[in-house]
Design a protein around this motif. Structure first.
Motif, mmCIF file in Angstrom:
data_model
loop_
_atom_site.group_PDB
_atom_site.id
_atom_site.type_symbol
_atom_site.label_atom_id
_atom_site.label_comp_id
_atom_site.label_asym_id
_atom_site.label_seq_id
_atom_site.Cartn_x
_atom_site.Cartn_y
_atom_site.Cartn_z
ATOM 1 N N ASP A 74 28.651 20.738 52.094
ATOM 2 C CA ASP A 74 27.321 21.815 51.909
ATOM 3 C C ASP A 74 27.099 21.894 50.286
ATOM 4 O O ASP A 74 27.807 21.342 49.469
ATOM 5 C CB ASP A 74 27.826 23.163 52.511
ATOM 6 C CG ASP A 74 29.325 23.428 52.170
ATOM 7 O OD1 ASP A 74 29.644 22.993 50.966
ATOM 8 O OD2 ASP A 74 29.948 24.378 53.035
ATOM 9 N N ASN A 75 26.241 22.746 50.039
ATOM 10 C CA ASN A 75 25.787 23.099 48.621
ATOM 11 C C ASN A 75 27.270 23.430 47.805
ATOM 12 O O ASN A 75 27.212 22.965 46.593
ATOM 13 C CB ASN A 75 25.060 24.274 48.605
ATOM 14 C CG ASN A 75 24.204 24.429 47.431
ATOM 15 O OD1 ASN A 75 23.739 23.347 46.817
ATOM 16 N ND2 ASN A 75 23.982 25.417 46.908
ATOM 17 N N GLU A 76 28.018 24.274 48.350
ATOM 18 C CA GLU A 76 29.128 24.712 47.534
ATOM 19 C C GLU A 76 30.087 23.624 47.236
ATOM 20 O O GLU A 76 30.500 23.416 46.169
ATOM 21 C CB GLU A 76 29.905 25.776 48.258
ATOM 22 C CG GLU A 76 30.958 26.622 47.467
ATOM 23 C CD GLU A 76 31.333 27.762 48.088
ATOM 24 O OE1 GLU A 76 31.453 27.821 49.359
ATOM 25 O OE2 GLU A 76 31.777 28.688 47.615
ATOM 26 N N ALA A 77 30.116 22.680 48.067
ATOM 27 C CA ALA A 77 31.157 21.738 48.114
ATOM 28 C C ALA A 77 30.767 20.512 47.040
ATOM 29 O O ALA A 77 31.203 19.866 46.234
ATOM 30 C CB ALA A 77 31.313 20.842 49.358
ATOM 31 N N GLY A 78 29.207 20.525 46.813
ATOM 32 C CA GLY A 78 28.479 19.681 45.919
ATOM 33 C C GLY A 78 28.647 20.356 44.448
ATOM 34 O O GLY A 78 28.955 19.572 43.550
ATOM 35 N N ILE A 79 28.815 21.593 44.450
ATOM 36 C CA ILE A 79 29.091 22.278 42.878
ATOM 37 C C ILE A 79 30.407 21.867 42.786
ATOM 38 O O ILE A 79 30.750 21.391 41.551
ATOM 39 C CB ILE A 79 29.125 23.518 43.104
ATOM 40 C CG1 ILE A 79 27.359 24.396 43.411
ATOM 41 C CG2 ILE A 79 29.295 24.180 41.765
ATOM 42 C CD1 ILE A 79 27.032 25.644 43.642
ATOM 43 N N ASP A 80 31.429 22.031 43.517
ATOM 44 C CA ASP A 80 32.958 21.801 43.176
ATOM 45 C C ASP A 80 33.128 20.314 43.139
ATOM 46 O O ASP A 80 33.648 19.875 41.973
ATOM 47 C CB ASP A 80 33.891 21.937 44.505
ATOM 48 C CG ASP A 80 33.853 23.484 44.958
ATOM 49 O OD1 ASP A 80 33.616 24.246 44.058
ATOM 50 O OD2 ASP A 80 34.160 24.032 45.829
ATOM 51 N N LEU A 81 32.183 19.221 43.703
ATOM 52 C CA LEU A 81 32.383 17.863 43.240
ATOM 53 C C LEU A 81 31.732 17.780 41.980
ATOM 54 O O LEU A 81 32.397 16.964 41.146
ATOM 55 C CB LEU A 81 31.910 17.016 44.360
ATOM 56 C CG LEU A 81 31.940 15.499 44.091
ATOM 57 C CD1 LEU A 81 33.699 14.890 44.083
ATOM 58 C CD2 LEU A 81 31.316 14.766 45.414
ATOM 59 N N ALA A 82 30.628 18.270 41.576
ATOM 60 C CA ALA A 82 30.113 18.067 40.292
ATOM 61 C C ALA A 82 30.989 18.285 39.316
ATOM 62 O O ALA A 82 31.050 17.726 38.100
ATOM 63 C CB ALA A 82 28.683 18.620 40.235
ATOM 64 N N VAL A 83 31.441 19.445 39.270
ATOM 65 C CA VAL A 83 32.528 19.877 38.373
ATOM 66 C C VAL A 83 33.524 19.045 38.207
ATOM 67 O O VAL A 83 34.020 18.713 36.989
ATOM 68 C CB VAL A 83 33.038 21.313 38.674
ATOM 69 C CG1 VAL A 83 34.194 22.038 37.659
ATOM 70 C CG2 VAL A 83 31.758 22.438 38.675
ATOM 71 N N ALA A 84 34.214 18.660 39.420
ATOM 72 C CA ALA A 84 35.471 17.706 39.312
ATOM 73 C C ALA A 84 35.290 16.370 38.402
ATOM 74 O O ALA A 84 35.776 16.243 37.794
ATOM 75 C CB ALA A 84 36.147 17.609 40.569
ATOM 76 N N LEU A 85 34.188 15.944 38.977
ATOM 77 C CA LEU A 85 33.893 14.535 38.557
ATOM 78 C C LEU A 85 33.424 14.679 37.007
ATOM 79 O O LEU A 85 33.737 13.772 36.184
ATOM 80 C CB LEU A 85 32.529 14.082 39.188
ATOM 81 C CG LEU A 85 32.783 13.392 40.465
ATOM 82 C CD1 LEU A 85 31.363 12.882 41.180
ATOM 83 C CD2 LEU A 85 33.603 12.307 40.305
ATOM 84 N N THR A 86 32.578 15.699 36.718
ATOM 85 C CA THR A 86 32.515 15.906 35.178
ATOM 86 C C THR A 86 33.658 16.019 34.403
ATOM 87 O O THR A 86 33.672 15.317 33.172
ATOM 88 C CB THR A 86 31.471 16.948 35.057
ATOM 89 O OG1 THR A 86 30.285 17.183 35.694
ATOM 90 C CG2 THR A 86 30.866 17.420 33.488
ATOM 91 N N ALA A 87 34.707 16.698 34.907
ATOM 92 C CA ALA A 87 35.985 17.194 34.130
ATOM 93 C C ALA A 87 36.792 15.620 34.161
ATOM 94 O O ALA A 87 37.428 15.379 33.249
ATOM 95 C CB ALA A 87 36.605 18.156 34.920
ATOM 96 N N SER A 88 36.596 15.218 35.177
ATOM 97 C CA SER A 88 37.484 13.799 35.225
ATOM 98 C C SER A 88 37.010 12.811 34.138
ATOM 99 O O SER A 88 37.984 12.122 33.877
ATOM 100 C CB SER A 88 37.300 13.022 36.455
ATOM 101 O OG SER A 88 35.890 12.405 36.604
ATOM 102 N N GLY A 89 35.859 12.922 33.595
ATOM 103 C CA GLY A 89 35.534 12.067 32.487
ATOM 104 C C GLY A 89 35.359 10.368 32.631
ATOM 105 O O GLY A 89 34.962 9.724 32.036
ATOM 106 N N VAL A 90 35.168 10.164 34.192
ATOM 107 C CA VAL A 90 35.107 8.741 34.553
ATOM 108 C C VAL A 90 33.488 8.698 34.895
ATOM 109 O O VAL A 90 32.838 7.503 35.083
ATOM 110 C CB VAL A 90 35.664 8.650 35.975
ATOM 111 C CG1 VAL A 90 37.191 8.432 35.715
ATOM 112 C CG2 VAL A 90 35.244 9.501 37.259
ATOM 113 N N VAL A 91 32.718 9.773 34.747
ATOM 114 C CA VAL A 91 31.405 9.532 34.650
ATOM 115 C C VAL A 91 30.338 10.037 33.555
ATOM 116 O O VAL A 91 31.201 10.895 32.846
ATOM 117 C CB VAL A 91 30.566 10.359 36.232
ATOM 118 C CG1 VAL A 91 31.248 10.059 37.445
ATOM 119 C CG2 VAL A 91 30.871 11.678 35.860
ATOM 120 N N ARG A 92 29.454 9.541 33.397
ATOM 121 C CA ARG A 92 28.777 9.961 32.174
ATOM 122 C C ARG A 92 27.798 11.190 32.357
ATOM 123 O O ARG A 92 27.974 12.128 31.404
ATOM 124 C CB ARG A 92 27.491 8.919 32.043
ATOM 125 C CG ARG A 92 26.455 9.215 30.866
ATOM 126 C CD ARG A 92 25.438 8.005 30.554
ATOM 127 N NE ARG A 92 24.654 7.752 31.481
ATOM 128 C CZ ARG A 92 23.355 8.369 31.539
ATOM 129 N NH1 ARG A 92 23.087 9.484 30.859
ATOM 130 N NH2 ARG A 92 22.610 7.957 32.593
#
Ligand code: ATP
Length: 309
Positions: A271-289
């Motif tokens: 859902d939308n909330e899971a999308g926010i969580d994943l976006a934050v985690a991926l950004t913090a991981s440094g593996v994506v631009r």
């Protein structure tokens, strides 16, 4: 134009990006293309394309994602405009594109701009094109263009341009991981051919389990059906994308896939909330631009702004 009052007000059309929920690539045909069976979904990342009457034909591209997009006759929006001109002999326009769709990312941004240009010019010059005429013009510009006119969720066959709507319930939430650089689509198909070698390839047929997942409206049912025959080729050319796919799944995506020919990767979330969580985690991981959240299905190219003076 003889009088300023006869100059029509500029028209803006908004057009979504696409993600391929399934991209099945058949054998290579004699003309070098491949027979495809694909299920497209239009998602809420948009380009806005404005057409304004002008002294001469021109195109400009704006926004943080504009880098590398041609501002000349190679721009697919300009090719769409010249096709309309060849058919209907219209007056010149300047086309202004605000890019919100990643460039060369496997999300069909150029095709989207071609679709938006057709829709905007139809409105600007009051051509009165019906859906069939628009889709016929679109199919001459590229195999993804008819879908970007239609939007929603649809099966594409042939080279992807022969469309049939799909019954899809609900709204799906996506996180897109943007990658450095682009992957030229022809290079990815060539790598796919190389990896397949002489292995016989069946004619592609849409997977009934995917269709029934879409009817359920449940992202948990859809996730295991996501499939992309170009993924191995994209990963072969860009091994770093494997790390991105693993990170997305580790951080809670229901499913992850290379989008079209890549290098964007698409993650389906609950859902939308899971999308926010994943976006934050991926950004913090440094593996994506960079990341973008979106939902689908959404409408195809449509006029959003027609200023009447
Ligand atoms: P697809 O998913 O259809 O294979 P893509 O999303 O990978 O396409 P595009 O964003 O359409 O790729 O861009 C591919 C190339 O097309 C760009 O590198 C650019 O040079 C060229 N191009 C021409 N017109 C446009 C446009 N209006 N927007 C973006 N790219 C364009």
């Amino acid at each position: 134009m003889t009088s300023a009052s006869l100059v029509p007000a500029p028209v803006t059309a908004r057009v979504p990006a696409k993600v391929n929920l399934e991209l099945l690539v058949g054998p290579r045909l004699d003309d070098g293309y491949h027979a495809l069976s694909t299920v497209f979904q239009a998602v809420s990342l948009y380009d806005d394309v404005t057409v304004a009457a002008a002294e001469e034909w021109g195109v400009s591209v704006h926004g943080p994602l504009a880098h590398g997009v041609p501002e000349n006759a190679d721009n697919l929006a300009m090719r769409a405009a010249r096709l309309v001109d060849a058919r209907f002999d219209v007056e010149p326009v300047h086309i202004s594109i605000r890019k919100g769709i990643p460039v060369a990312g496997g999300m069909a941004g150029g095709s989207a701009d071609a679709a938006a240009t057709l829709v905007a010019l139809d409105h600007l010059w009051e051509l009165g094109l019906d859906r069939e005429e628009l889709e016929e013009l679109a199919s001459q510009l590229g195999s993804d263009v008819p879908f970007l006119v239609a939007g929603g969720t649809a099966v594409g066959s042939g080279r992807g341009e022969l469309l049939a709507p799909v019954l899809a319930r609900g709204t799906y939430h996506w996180v897109f991981a943007l990658a450095e650089g682009g992957l030229p689509t022809p290079a990815v198909y060539a790598e796919c051919d190389r990896l397949r070698g002489s292995t016989p390839v069946p004619d592609p047929v849409a997977n009934p389990a995917l269709m029934s997942a879409l009817r359920s409206g449940d992202p948990h049912e859809l996730a295991p059906q996501l499939a992309n025959d170009l993924q191995d080729a994209a990963l072969s050319l860009r091994p770093d994308l494997g790390e991105v796919l693993s990170a997305g799944m580790e951080y809670g995506a229901l499913g992850g896939i290379v989008s079209g020919s890549g290098p964007t990767t698409a993650f389906l979330v609950e859902d939308n909330e899971a999308g926010i969580d994943l976006a934050v985690a991926l950004t913090a991981s440094g593996v994506v631009r960079d990341v973008r959240r979106a939902s689908g299905p959404v409408h195809g190219a449509h006029v959003i702004h027609h200023r009447v003076d």
